[in-house]
Write a protein that holds these residues in place. Structure first.
Motif, short mmCIF file in Angstrom:
data_model
loop_
_atom_site.label_atom_id
_atom_site.label_comp_id
_atom_site.label_asym_id
_atom_site.label_seq_id
_atom_site.Cartn_x
_atom_site.Cartn_y
_atom_site.Cartn_z
N ARG A 195 20.35 6.16 -11.99
CA ARG A 195 20.52 7.14 -10.92
C ARG A 195 19.32 8.08 -10.78
O ARG A 195 19.36 9.04 -10.01
N THR A 196 18.23 7.81 -11.54
CA THR A 196 17.00 8.57 -11.31
C THR A 196 16.54 8.33 -9.87
O THR A 196 16.51 7.20 -9.39
N LYS A 197 16.18 9.39 -9.18
CA LYS A 197 15.84 9.28 -7.77
C LYS A 197 14.44 8.70 -7.57
O LYS A 197 13.52 8.96 -8.36
N VAL A 198 14.29 7.96 -6.49
CA VAL A 198 13.01 7.36 -6.12
C VAL A 198 12.63 7.86 -4.73
O VAL A 198 13.46 7.87 -3.81
N PHE A 199 11.36 8.25 -4.58
CA PHE A 199 10.90 8.85 -3.32
C PHE A 199 9.72 8.08 -2.76
O PHE A 199 8.83 7.62 -3.51
N GLY B 185 0.80 -1.22 0.00
CA GLY B 185 0.00 0.00 0.00
C GLY B 185 0.83 1.27 0.00
O GLY B 185 0.31 2.36 -0.28
N ASP B 186 2.14 1.18 0.32
CA ASP B 186 3.01 2.35 0.22
C ASP B 186 3.06 2.82 -1.24
O ASP B 186 2.93 2.02 -2.17
N LEU B 187 3.25 4.12 -1.42
CA LEU B 187 3.40 4.70 -2.76
C LEU B 187 4.80 5.25 -2.93
O LEU B 187 5.31 5.97 -2.05
N VAL B 188 5.43 4.90 -4.04
CA VAL B 188 6.75 5.44 -4.36
C VAL B 188 6.67 6.19 -5.69
O VAL B 188 5.95 5.78 -6.61
N ARG B 189 7.40 7.30 -5.75
CA ARG B 189 7.43 8.09 -6.98
C ARG B 189 8.81 7.98 -7.61
O ARG B 189 9.83 8.19 -6.95
N VAL B 190 8.81 7.67 -8.90
CA VAL B 190 10.05 7.52 -9.64
C VAL B 190 10.30 8.80 -10.43
O VAL B 190 9.51 9.16 -11.32
N GLY B 191 11.37 9.51 -10.11
CA GLY B 191 11.71 10.73 -10.82
C GLY B 191 10.77 11.89 -10.51
O GLY B 191 10.02 11.88 -9.53
N TYR B 192 10.83 12.90 -11.38
CA TYR B 192 10.01 14.10 -11.24
C TYR B 192 8.97 14.14 -12.36
O TYR B 192 9.12 13.50 -13.40
N GLU B 193 7.93 14.92 -12.15
CA GLU B 193 6.81 14.94 -13.10
C GLU B 193 7.22 15.39 -14.49
O GLU B 193 6.57 15.02 -15.46
N ASP B 194 8.26 16.22 -14.60
CA ASP B 194 8.66 16.69 -15.92
C ASP B 194 9.85 15.89 -16.48
O ASP B 194 10.51 16.33 -17.40
N GLN B 195 10.10 14.69 -15.91
CA GLN B 195 11.15 13.82 -16.43
C GLN B 195 10.52 12.66 -17.19
O GLN B 195 9.44 12.19 -16.85
N LEU C 103 11.08 -2.55 -11.11
CA LEU C 103 10.07 -1.72 -11.75
C LEU C 103 9.41 -2.49 -12.89
O LEU C 103 10.12 -3.07 -13.74
N PRO C 104 8.09 -2.55 -12.91
CA PRO C 104 7.41 -3.17 -14.07
C PRO C 104 7.68 -2.37 -15.33
O PRO C 104 7.68 -1.14 -15.30
N GLY D 296 9.61 8.98 -18.14
CA GLY D 296 9.50 7.77 -17.32
C GLY D 296 8.95 8.00 -15.93
O GLY D 296 8.82 7.04 -15.16
N HIS D 297 8.61 9.25 -15.60
CA HIS D 297 8.05 9.53 -14.28
C HIS D 297 6.78 8.71 -14.05
O HIS D 297 5.94 8.57 -14.94
N ARG D 298 6.63 8.17 -12.86
CA ARG D 298 5.39 7.47 -12.49
C ARG D 298 5.34 7.26 -10.99
O ARG D 298 6.35 7.37 -10.29
N THR D 299 4.15 6.94 -10.50
CA THR D 299 3.96 6.58 -9.10
C THR D 299 3.53 5.13 -9.04
O THR D 299 2.63 4.70 -9.77
N LEU D 300 4.18 4.34 -8.17
CA LEU D 300 3.93 2.90 -8.07
C LEU D 300 3.44 2.54 -6.67
O LEU D 300 3.89 3.12 -5.68
N SER D 301 2.55 1.57 -6.62
CA SER D 301 2.06 1.06 -5.34
C SER D 301 2.84 -0.20 -4.98
O SER D 301 3.04 -1.10 -5.81
N VAL D 302 3.30 -0.26 -3.73
CA VAL D 302 4.03 -1.43 -3.25
C VAL D 302 3.03 -2.56 -2.99
O VAL D 302 2.03 -2.35 -2.28
N ARG D 303 3.29 -3.76 -3.54
CA ARG D 303 2.34 -4.88 -3.42
C ARG D 303 2.72 -5.89 -2.33
O ARG D 303 1.87 -6.64 -1.87
N ARG D 304 4.00 -5.91 -1.97
CA ARG D 304 4.44 -6.85 -0.92
C ARG D 304 5.50 -6.16 -0.04
O ARG D 304 6.11 -5.19 -0.47
#
Length: 569
Positions: free
Chosen positions: A287-291, A243-253, A273-274, A255-263
């Protein structure tokens, strides 16, 4: 279920609430632009019971507002959350660049983009850090009239809400407890918001909340993208839960997306990353940052489930279908006079102009106009007046009236408070009043305005319909430089009146006027070709804004029709 309060974004809602028989509280949001003490009494007479004051105010200005607050009206103060670059109700940036109006809650946040000035690398020149007053909230507890703290939480998850509210409840209830302050700060650090600052709140120690080279996105850094052949992954710096959410990169980059943790993934565990079918394997740089942007730790998940169970046990009361039909205001009796032109200048023009002369009101323009011409000139008040500017504005108006001025354009409804003798004055509601429907126009009429400008961001369908049956004679912004927005913030890196380019090569520039920074596009609005349609609909006067371009600025060959050809969202 009876609502405790209605949050009013538009003057129209005051009239509609009255017609519907609403008896609860009316709260005016920051979009109402109540920025000076004189406005409070007018807002109270209009039926407001609470004002949400702008988050750009410093502590001294909040004190001035609270001391001027009439009985029966209280103030709500922002203490935590996102800072917009532009002042509430004075931002047209998103509307200008795509027809999604920030005044209607549809902002796409163009101020968060990367911008470039000169040969420098692109930076986030207009993207603000969040506001966090944290330990500075103590003085607010003793201010008369300040009866609510506001935490901005749009699109935030339960984790952010829980930790932020817990922190400010602790600061409110234990203002003198050093340990409570420390714990509250720790809770705010855990809330996964953007990097924050006290902004301009401390007048003796203001902090510019725009740091172009810093991070301005929400979340906590938990890793960087790595490659394993064609696969992309990161190793998490802390445990992740379903249920945690992680964001990959910034909105103007890319490949940017937000992913839900499943396990559950342990600390230093691998998160693959799928791969999306439409994207190539190399779409995301290493080296793209993940938050981490939202959490679902077990304790919070249990609390949410318990709350849902309690809500499910209480059946919601039936809500009968509304039969309310609003009564439209009576239209004004149209007069058979030709339409006329108004030309608005920052400085007295040289040479002859076609149409009526209008000037922004300041000492320089007052002194430059001969006494005999002051009564023939239309005087415009600024769109934003801060508490420490109120005496100055009153003085300017007195000087203008003594010298024969009798027609003023107010660019916030509440500016009528500066005119005690309204019967002998002609007051016009300017385009920054954002009038977009008949009910708002009728409220302006009740305040003493004899005519009004339509909101300049309206599309053709709405603009033409507004003139039919209008309770006031209407004007329209026909051509000239209309700003993206007006801001109290400006990063040190931004050079005034120099071209600034967006990633889409859109050009803008910034001009400092008083305490505010006007952000102008590098092109003008021009709806001259629609004048006949506007006249036929009933518009009586048309504004040309004669803003001076910076020296050497590359003049665009293009012009804009703003939202005329769009369906405004």
């Amino acid at each position: 279920m009876k609502p405790e309060a209605l949050i009013i974004q538009d003057l129209a809602m005051i009239e509609l609430a009255r017609q519907a028989g609403y008896k609860g509280e009316l709260h005016l949001s920051t979009l109402s632009n109540v920025t000076h003490p004189a406005a409070l009494e007018i807002a109270k007479k209009m039926g407001a019971s609470r004002i949400v004051v702008p988050r750009e105010l410093n502590l001294d200005e909040v004190k001035m507002m609270s001391e001027a607050c009439p009985k029966g009206l209280d103030l709500e103060i922002f203490v935590h959350g996102a800072l917009c670059n532009c002042i509430s109700g004075r931002c047209y940036w998103s509307s200008f660049l795509g027809g999604k109006s920030g005044l209607r809650g549809r902002c796409v946040q163009p101020c968060r983009r990367l911008y470039r000035q000169g040969k420098a690398d692109p930076q986030r020149l207009f993207s603000c850090m969040d506001l966090s007053l944290d330990v500075l909230t103590k003085p607010l507890l003793s201010l008369p009239g300040v009866n609510a703290w506001k935490v901005e939480g749009r699109k935030k998850g339960p984790h952010y809400v829980y930790y932020t509210i817990s922190a400010y409840r602790m600061l409110r209830d234990n203002p003198n407890d050093a340990q409570a302050k420390k714990t509250a700060q720790e809770l705010l650090d855990m809330a996964l918001g953007r990097p924050s600052s006290h902004s301009l709140f401390l007048p003796q120690r203001p902090f510019m909340p725009i740091q172009p080279g810093g991070e301005t996105s929400s979340g906590r850094l938990i890793g960087q993208i790595k490659r394993d052949g064609q696969k992309l992954y990161f190793e998490t710096r802390e445990a992740l839960f379903p249920g945690d959410l992680v964001r990959v990169g910034y909105e103007d980059q890319p490949g940017h997306r937000t992913l839900s943790v499943r396990r559950r993934i342990p600390k230093r565990g691998r998160f693959d990353l799928p791969v999306r079918k439409q994207e190539k394997s190399g779409y995301l740089p290493s080296r793209t940052k993940v938050f981490l942007v939202d959490r679902r730790e077990p304790e919070l998940t249990k609390a949410i489930r318990d709350l849902e169970a309690r809500l499910a046990a209480n059946e919601a009361p039936a809500s009968p279908e509304s039969s309310f039909e609003p009564t439209r205001p009576k239209p004004f009796k149209p007069f058979r006079t030709k339409s006329h032109d108004v030309n608005l200048f920052r400085e007295s023009p040289t040479g002859r102009i076609f149409g009526r002369q209008a000037l922004w009101l300041d000492h320089k323009t007052l002194q430059s106009v001969p006494r005999a011409s002051k009564g023939r000139t239309q005087w415009w008040l600024p769109p934003v007046i801060w508490p420490d500017e109120e005496k100055h504005i009153r003085s300017l108006i007195r000087d203008a009236v003594r010298n024969g001025a009798n027609e003023f354009v107010c660019n916030a409804p509440w500016q009528v408070a500066f005119f005690t003798d309204r019967k002998n004055m002609t007051l016009i509601a300017g385009p920054y009043c954002n009038a977009s429907n008949h009910y708002a126009l009728d409220q302006l009429r009740k305040l003493g305005f004899s005519s009004a400008y339509a909101a300049p961001e309206l599309p053709a369908e709405d603009a033409l319909a507004l003139a039919h049956g209008s309770p006031l004679p209407l004007g329209f912004v026909l051509k000239g430089l209309w700003p993206f927005g007006i801001s109290r913030f400006l990063a040190e890196e931004v050079r005034l009146e120099d071209p600034i380019r967006s990633p889409m090569n859109e050009v803008c520039w910034v001009k400092k006027i008083g305490q505010n920074n006007w952000i102008f596009p590098g092109w003008e609005v021009d709806l001259s070709s629609e004048r006949r349609a506007l006249e036929k609909a009933g518009y009586k006067f048309f504004l040309s804004i004669r803003e001076r371009w910076p020296k050497g600025f590359p003049r665009a060959t293009r012009t804009s029709r703003f939202n005329w050809d769009l369906k405004l969202l």
